[in-house]
Design a protein around this motif. Structure first.
Motif, PDB file in Angstrom:
ATOM      1  N   SER A  54      58.261  45.424  19.239  1.00 19.64           N
ATOM      2  CA  SER A  54      57.479  45.261  18.011  1.00 19.64           C
ATOM      3  C   SER A  54      56.801  46.576  17.615  1.00 19.64           C
ATOM      4  O   SER A  54      56.501  46.793  16.440  1.00 19.64           O
ATOM      5  CB  SER A  54      56.445  44.139  18.152  1.00 19.64           C
ATOM      6  N   THR A  97      58.264  39.562  14.224  1.00 19.71           N
ATOM      7  CA  THR A  97      57.546  40.458  13.331  1.00 19.71           C
ATOM      8  C   THR A  97      57.175  41.735  14.059  1.00 19.71           C
ATOM      9  O   THR A  97      56.461  41.691  15.048  1.00 19.71           O
ATOM     10  CB  THR A  97      56.252  39.777  12.834  1.00 19.71           C
ATOM     11  N   PRO A 144      51.478  41.741  15.202  1.00 12.48           N
ATOM     12  CA  PRO A 144      52.290  40.532  15.405  1.00 12.48           C
ATOM     13  C   PRO A 144      51.718  39.697  16.548  1.00 12.48           C
ATOM     14  O   PRO A 144      51.062  40.244  17.450  1.00 12.48           O
ATOM     15  CB  PRO A 144      53.674  41.076  15.750  1.00 12.48           C
TER      16      PRO A 144
END
Length: 193
Positions: free
Chosen positions: A173, A6, A72
Motif C-alpha cells: 500500500s 487501497t 488505507p
C-alpha cells in the motif's frame, strides 16, 4: 490473508519515499558528526542543517496530506494491539521528525550560531543565547536521535513483517511496485491470475 485494495494517497507515497532516504542520510550524518573531530565535521554540519530544514518542510507537508487523506485500513485480522502500535508508532515518527530539526535549530540558537541554509539563507534564532540551555538541548537532540533511530528500525521491521511474513498488502500500500497481479505481495509462489 486479506489484502488492502487501497494504496496510500499518491502524495503520501511521494513524500514517504522522498523523506526516507533523507532521514536515513541524516541519521548517518549525525553519527558521523559524533565520531569525527576533523575538518569533515564542518562539511557534515553544512549538510546536516539544510537537510534538517528540508525534512521539516517535507514533514509538515506529509502531516497535512495525512490529515486530508486517511491511510488505507489495516487488515481486518490484525490484532487490536498491533493496530494501536501501528498508529502510535506513526505519530511517534512524525513527532520525532518534527522535534529533531526544531531541537537542532534551538540548540544552535542557544549556542549563538546561525542556522545557514543553502544560498546563504539564515533562519532566525528560536531560542535565547544561553549556555545551559544549549547543553540541555544538545543532550535532548542526542536522545531524540537515538529514539528516532530505534523507531525507524521498528517501522522498517514492521514493514518487512507485513511484506515478507504476513504478505497482507500493507507494505504494497506504500510501495505499489510490490503489488502483484491478484494482490499477492511478495509471494513468488502465489498463482498469477
Amino acid at each position: 490473508m486479506s489484502t488492502p485494495t487501497t494504496p496510500f494517497h499518491p502524495k503520501a507515497r511521494l513524500l514517504h519515499w522522498l523523506m526516507a532516504p533523507l532521514v536515513i542520510a541524516m541519521l548517518f550524518i549525525g553519527i558521523g558528526m559524533l565520531s569525527t573531530t576533523s575538518s569533515a565535521y564542518a562539511l557534515l554540519l553544512a549538510i546536516h542543517k539544510p537537510l534538517g530544514a528540508t525534512i521539516l518542510v517535507l514533514l509538515l507537508a506529509r502531516i497535512a496530506v495525512r490529515l486530508r487523506h486517511r491511510p488505507p485500513p489495516l487488515p481486518a485480522d490484525l490484532p487490536a494491539w498491533q493496530r494501536r502500535a501501528a498508529l502510535g508508532s506513526h505519530w511517534l515518527l512524525y513527532a520525532l521528525l518534527l522535534l529533531m530539526p526544531l531541537s537542532g535549530w534551538a540548540m544552535l540558537s542557544a549556542a549563538g550560531y546561525p542556522v545557514t541554509l543553502l544560498a546563504g539563507i539564515r533562519l532566525p534564532p528560536i531560542a535565547p543565547h544561553d549556555a545551559a540551555l544549549f547543553a540541555w538541548l544538545r543532550g535532548a537532540h542526542h536522545w531524540l536521535a537515538l529514539l528516532l533511530f530505534a523507531t525507524f528500525l521498528l517501522h522498517l521491521a514492521a514493514a518487512l513483517f507485513h511484506g515478507l511474513v504476513r504478505r497482507d498488502g500493507v507494505l504494497a500500500s506504500m510501495a505499489p511496485w510490490l503489488r502483484r497481479r491478484g494482490g499477492h505481495e511478495g509471494n513468488p509462489a502465489a498463482p498469477a491470475e
